[in-house]
Scaffold this motif. Structure first.
Motif, PDB file in Angstrom:
ATOM      1  N   ASP A 136       0.837  -1.213   0.000  1.00 47.98           N
ATOM      2  CA  ASP A 136       0.000   0.000   0.000  1.00 47.98           C
ATOM      3  C   ASP A 136       0.869   1.261   0.000  1.00 47.98           C
ATOM      4  O   ASP A 136       0.577   2.241  -0.705  1.00 47.98           O
ATOM      5  CB  ASP A 136      -0.912   0.007   1.224  1.00 47.98           C
ATOM      6  CG  ASP A 136      -2.215  -0.742   0.974  1.00 47.98           C
ATOM      7  OD1 ASP A 136      -2.636  -0.805  -0.200  1.00 47.98           O
ATOM      8  OD2 ASP A 136      -2.801  -1.259   1.938  1.00 47.98           O
ATOM      9  N   GLY A 196       0.952   4.170  -2.822  1.00 52.03           N
ATOM     10  CA  GLY A 196       0.750   5.583  -2.520  1.00 52.03           C
ATOM     11  C   GLY A 196       1.888   6.453  -2.996  1.00 52.03           C
ATOM     12  O   GLY A 196       1.676   7.572  -3.489  1.00 52.03           O
ATOM     13  N   ASP A 236       1.826   6.957  -6.774  1.00 50.29           N
ATOM     14  CA  ASP A 236       0.757   7.842  -7.254  1.00 50.29           C
ATOM     15  C   ASP A 236       1.249   9.262  -7.500  1.00 50.29           C
ATOM     16  O   ASP A 236       0.566  10.037  -8.176  1.00 50.29           O
ATOM     17  CB  ASP A 236      -0.390   7.873  -6.234  1.00 50.29           C
ATOM     18  CG  ASP A 236      -1.246   6.614  -6.303  1.00 50.29           C
ATOM     19  OD1 ASP A 236      -1.278   5.983  -7.378  1.00 50.29           O
ATOM     20  OD2 ASP A 236      -1.869   6.261  -5.277  1.00 50.29           O
ATOM     21  N   HIS A 237       2.398   9.613  -6.973  1.00 53.85           N
ATOM     22  CA  HIS A 237       2.944  10.965  -7.149  1.00 53.85           C
ATOM     23  C   HIS A 237       3.783  10.987  -8.419  1.00 53.85           C
ATOM     24  O   HIS A 237       4.759  10.250  -8.550  1.00 53.85           O
ATOM     25  CB  HIS A 237       3.788  11.363  -5.945  1.00 53.85           C
ATOM     26  CG  HIS A 237       2.993  11.501  -4.688  1.00 53.85           C
ATOM     27  ND1 HIS A 237       2.398  12.683  -4.298  1.00 53.85           N
ATOM     28  CD2 HIS A 237       2.671  10.586  -3.729  1.00 53.85           C
ATOM     29  CE1 HIS A 237       1.763  12.492  -3.155  1.00 53.85           C
ATOM     30  NE2 HIS A 237       1.904  11.235  -2.792  1.00 53.85           N
ATOM     31  N   ALA A 259       4.138  10.568   2.209  1.00 57.29           N
ATOM     32  CA  ALA A 259       4.242   9.282   1.517  1.00 57.29           C
ATOM     33  C   ALA A 259       5.648   8.711   1.636  1.00 57.29           C
ATOM     34  O   ALA A 259       5.826   7.483   1.782  1.00 57.29           O
ATOM     35  CB  ALA A 259       3.863   9.453   0.045  1.00 57.29           C
ATOM     36  N   ARG A 284       5.999   7.267   5.130  1.00 57.42           N
ATOM     37  CA  ARG A 284       5.268   6.004   5.233  1.00 57.42           C
ATOM     38  C   ARG A 284       6.023   4.879   4.526  1.00 57.42           C
ATOM     39  O   ARG A 284       6.088   3.748   5.029  1.00 57.42           O
ATOM     40  CB  ARG A 284       3.882   6.169   4.621  1.00 57.42           C
ATOM     41  CG  ARG A 284       3.007   4.927   4.728  1.00 57.42           C
ATOM     42  CD  ARG A 284       1.729   5.094   3.939  1.00 57.42           C
ATOM     43  NE  ARG A 284       0.913   3.901   3.977  1.00 57.42           N
ATOM     44  CZ  ARG A 284      -0.084   3.645   3.148  1.00 57.42           C
ATOM     45  NH1 ARG A 284      -0.404   4.540   2.209  1.00 57.42           N
ATOM     46  NH2 ARG A 284      -0.779   2.525   3.246  1.00 57.42           N
ATOM     47  N   SER A 344       1.789   1.654  -9.461  1.00 54.77           N
ATOM     48  CA  SER A 344       0.769   1.889  -8.444  1.00 54.77           C
ATOM     49  C   SER A 344      -0.345   0.864  -8.534  1.00 54.77           C
ATOM     50  O   SER A 344      -0.773   0.283  -7.526  1.00 54.77           O
ATOM     51  CB  SER A 344       0.216   3.306  -8.585  1.00 54.77           C
ATOM     52  OG  SER A 344      -0.846   3.520  -7.684  1.00 54.77           O
ATOM     53  N   ARG A 353      -1.021  -1.932  -5.649  1.00 51.25           N
ATOM     54  CA  ARG A 353      -2.303  -1.869  -4.945  1.00 51.25           C
ATOM     55  C   ARG A 353      -3.085  -3.174  -5.123  1.00 51.25           C
ATOM     56  O   ARG A 353      -3.730  -3.657  -4.171  1.00 51.25           O
ATOM     57  CB  ARG A 353      -3.108  -0.685  -5.465  1.00 51.25           C
ATOM     58  CG  ARG A 353      -4.358  -0.401  -4.658  1.00 51.25           C
ATOM     59  CD  ARG A 353      -4.930   0.976  -4.959  1.00 51.25           C
ATOM     60  NE  ARG A 353      -4.162   2.041  -4.306  1.00 51.25           N
ATOM     61  CZ  ARG A 353      -3.406   2.912  -4.942  1.00 51.25           C
ATOM     62  NH1 ARG A 353      -3.290   2.858  -6.267  1.00 51.25           N
ATOM     63  NH2 ARG A 353      -2.746   3.842  -4.278  1.00 51.25           N
TER      64      ARG A 353
END
Length: 750
Positions: A194, A198, A201-202, A211, A214, A282, A286
């Motif tokens: 996950d 995340g 996604d950038h 992010a 994390r 991503s 995911r």
């Protein structure tokens, strides 16, 4: 293992915050909880059998089963996991008790059985931390019945007592201050996947600080040193191998994504093909997280698929390679290639993550995927996987093999002495040998000194107790839990002397209720401990007295040799046969085997031996205070070599240009020669040879590659095939660059 280490070994490295004070409180809570569980289970077992059923033999075996698996053993994990381990050990315990009873008929049979079974039980620890933790307790279950009188008619009571003790201990582990549950490894994998999704996604703009934090936290949580031993996927089952493979892939994915964003800086706009790859990464990460969270076996057509990402990755890899070769003429630094390869390496890791997730959830056809070269074990049957694991450490160069031999020889010698001298309580001699033998002679001497001091004090107190109370069984029955609980608390917290003294009191209180005893039981206990200590000390002096001090250098040298072999095998696979010249072929001479499962097994074996040797080396006390080499740097190089050998041979295309192939062969040969020279240095017995620092090895000569790499016209009819070859070339260069950097760092540290 020393008592203070037992506390941390039971719980594993903690992840909870709170600082040193909170860690000490948790450790003390663990000790008190374990003492309460062992005391409650053993006292209930003893009272039920001795006073409720009036079965003396059953009471002794029930009590010692709890002590063996609850106090002597070092079973890791939560209360639920430890209870499961105890129940799983029941069939093995029944077999050991039966064999011990039957082999006690003659001293020679008992000694031979002690030698063979002692080795097998200790060596079984290679299959995982739970079995390794239970091994000392399982040894005691064989030792206990292996003494006169030869009484096969009491086997029923012995087995019944063992079953009762094991069940009561399992219940206590679950109900009496149970150790708290920890996040499962699959949950950690899910959180890491996950976090990777995340971060992917950038696609540009400001660096995503939350992010990134994390991602770093999720990657750190998957480090083996941060995962409790009971949760590590360390068994030879297919599920655990897939889980470990997925962990390696997701950690690589997170590292590449973090590096990509760190290189990009604050406000960097990615190219469209990079954005497309990040979106594919991503989605793949995911989907893997969703499948891991849901669990269950996959049905045909279900679950995460790497195909969409692979469709984006193949042309992006080739086009990026062509662009890199064209732009490299103005910037010959490898930093440029590293930066250009980050997203491609991240995509590769995401593909492996998805395939490992599918294998974990039951899809054994992942090896059919174009990237499935890394999953050569997917179709292996369980007996093969277990055989590979069991034979990995079957060498005198393994510290696990050495420890198993040391314990087996010590126990066999102790059993021979107890049998030939007809010692009244020979069981105590073997128990002392089992608990006091250490991996180095230095540590064994220290343990023996502490044990004798503690036993002497405990014997004096026990003698006084027996003389005062005499034969009043009711007093001993009341005293048993009052003596047992403090003994099992103070021993782990205060050291071996306290543990031996407390256990001496426990033994006296227990045996006074089994048969008539006098104060003379205390000096008998002291003499037996002395005999067992001397035997353990002799084994420590004879069998590998330096512990892992020498083997860690040898095993690290084995990793370096395995890295050199992996370089030769991998480069031989990516270069078209007949492309390299004679010099290039000679440069990688010495690489044996072929890329694939055999090669991966070789480097896995080298890494396993080195990791076990290093773990033991770090736990052993040292007289010298000199700074130790950064051995983990060698393990990093081994992991990098394994990653390349898993991935590169399965890539499409081959390097067909003669001069380019020759350059790659020479570069690989230079790097492999550096690792072989380092291996020779680490194996050298001469201290001066080890201390002599070799000259630094140069980095890869990219200018020489550019001088021989042919341009690829945009209208060339075979542009796609040559682009795939260029992509494979750059991936190989980046891989060799990483290994060369590892070698330089190792030279600086070792």
């Amino acid at each position: 293992m020393r008592p203070r280490q037992e506390v941390s070994a039971r719980r594993g490295p903690g992840r909870a915050a709170g600082g040193p004070g909170a860690a000490v409180l948790r450790a003390h809570r663990a000790v008190v909880g374990n003492a309460l569980r062992v005391t409650a289970a053993s006292c209930v077992a003893f009272y039920v059998c001795r006073y409720g059923l009036d079965l003396v033999v059953m009471s002794v075996y029930a009590t010692f089963t709890v002590v063996a698996l609850g106090a002597l053993a070092r079973i890791p994990g939560s209360g639920r996991q430890r209870a499961a381990t105890v129940l799983t050990a029941i069939p093995a315990g029944l077999a050991l008790l039966t064999l011990g009873t039957l082999l006690a008929v003659e001293t020679w049979a008992a000694v031979l059985g002690m030698l063979v079974i002692g080795f097998l039980v200790a060596y079984a620890g290679t299959t995982g931390p739970r079995i390794a933790g239970a091994a000392p307790g399982m040894q005691l279950l064989y030792i206990l019945p292996c003494f006169p009188p030869y009484a096969p008619d009491t086997l029923g009571q012995r087995l019944s007592g063992f079953l009762l003790g094991a069940v009561l201990l399992a219940l206590a582990e679950r109900l009496v201050l149970p150790e708290p549950d920890t996040p499962s490894f699959r949950r950690l994998l899910t959180e890491a996947a996950d976090a990777a999704a995340g971060l992917a996604d950038h696609h540009g703009g400001p660096v995503p600080g939350q992010a990134l934090a994390r991602a770093r936290t999720a990657a750190d949580a998957l480090r083996p040193s941060r995962v409790p031993p009971a949760d590590l996927p360390s068994s030879p089952t297919l599920a655990h191998k897939a889980m470990a493979h997925a962990a390696e892939a997701v950690r690589t994915l997170l590292a590449r994504l973090v590096a990509l964003h760190a290189v990009a800086g604050g406000r960097h706009a990615y190219r469209p093909e990079t954005v497309a790859l990040l979106q594919g990464i991503s989605g793949a990460a995911r989907a893997a997280a969703v499948a891991l969270r849901r669990g269950g076996r996959l049905r045909p057509g279900e679950g995460p698929s790497p195909e969409a990402l692979q469709r984006e990755l193949a042309p992006a890899r080739a086009h990026r390679a062509l662009d890199s070769l064209e732009l490299l003429s103005g910037d010959d630094r490898l930093v440029f290639l590293r930066r250009r390869s980050q997203v491609v390496q991240a995509a590769d890791a995401a593909v492996v993550l998805v395939l490992a997730t599918r294998l974990l959830l039951g899809d054994r056809t992942v090896d059919r995927n174009p990237a499935g070269h890394a999953f050569g074990y997917a179709r292996s049957h369980a007996p093969e996987l277990w055989w590979w694991r069991l034979t990995t450490h079957l060498t005198p160069r393994s510290v696990i093999f050495q420890n198993a031999c040391r314990f087996a020889l010590g126990l066999a010698a102790a059993r021979a002495v107890a049998g030939l001298l007809d010692l009244q309580h020979g069981f105590w001699v073997l128990l002392a040998t089992l608990t006091l033998t250490r991996t180095t002679s230095l540590e064994t001497r220290s343990a023996v000194r502490q044990a004798l001091i503690g036993t002497l004090v405990g014997a004096l107190l026990a003698g006084g107790l027996l003389a005062v109370v005499h034969d009043r069984a009711a007093v001993y029955a009341v005293l048993l839990p009052l003596v047992m609980l403090p003994a099992f608390i103070v021993g782990p917290l205060r050291g071996l002397a306290w543990a031996q003294g407390g256990f001496t009191l426990v033994v006296a209180t227990l045996f006074a209720q089994v048969s008539p005893v006098t104060w003379q039981l205390a000096p008998v206990r002291l003499l037996d401990v002395l005999a067992g200590s001397l035997i353990g000390l002799a084994c420590g002096l004879v069998a590998w007295p330096r512990g892992a001090g020498r083997e860690v250098s040898r095993s690290m040298a084995g990793v370096c040799s395995a890295v050199a072999d992996a370089i030769g095998r991998t480069v031989a696979c990516v270069v078209e046969p007949g492309t390299a010249d004679v010099r290039g072929t000679a440069a990688v001479a010495g690489a044996t085997g072929t890329a694939g499962t055999g090669g991966i097994l070789a480097i896995n074996r080298a890494l396993a031996l080195a990791q076990e040797g290093l773990a033991q080396y770090q736990s052993e006390p040292r007289e010298e205070t000199a700074r130790q080499p950064d051995w983990p740097a060698v393990l990093v190089a081994g992991a990098d070599a394994r990653r390349g050998e898993r991935l590169l041979p399965g890539r499409p295309g081959r390097i067909t240009h003669h001069e380019v192939g020759a350059w790659l062969q020479r570069a690989a040969g230079d790097t492999a020669a550096g690792y072989r020279a380092l291996a020779h240095r680490l194996c050298a017995d001469d201290a001066d040879a080890q201390d002599q620092r070799p000259p630094p090895r140069p980095s890869l000569d990219i200018r020489a590659l550019l001088a021989v790499a042919p341009p690829i016209p945009r209208d060339s009819p075979d542009r796609e095939a040559r682009a795939r070859s260029a992509a494979l070339l750059l991936d190989s260069v980046i891989w060799l660059d990483a290994l060369t950097a590892d070698l330089t760092r190792i030279h600086q540290e070792v």
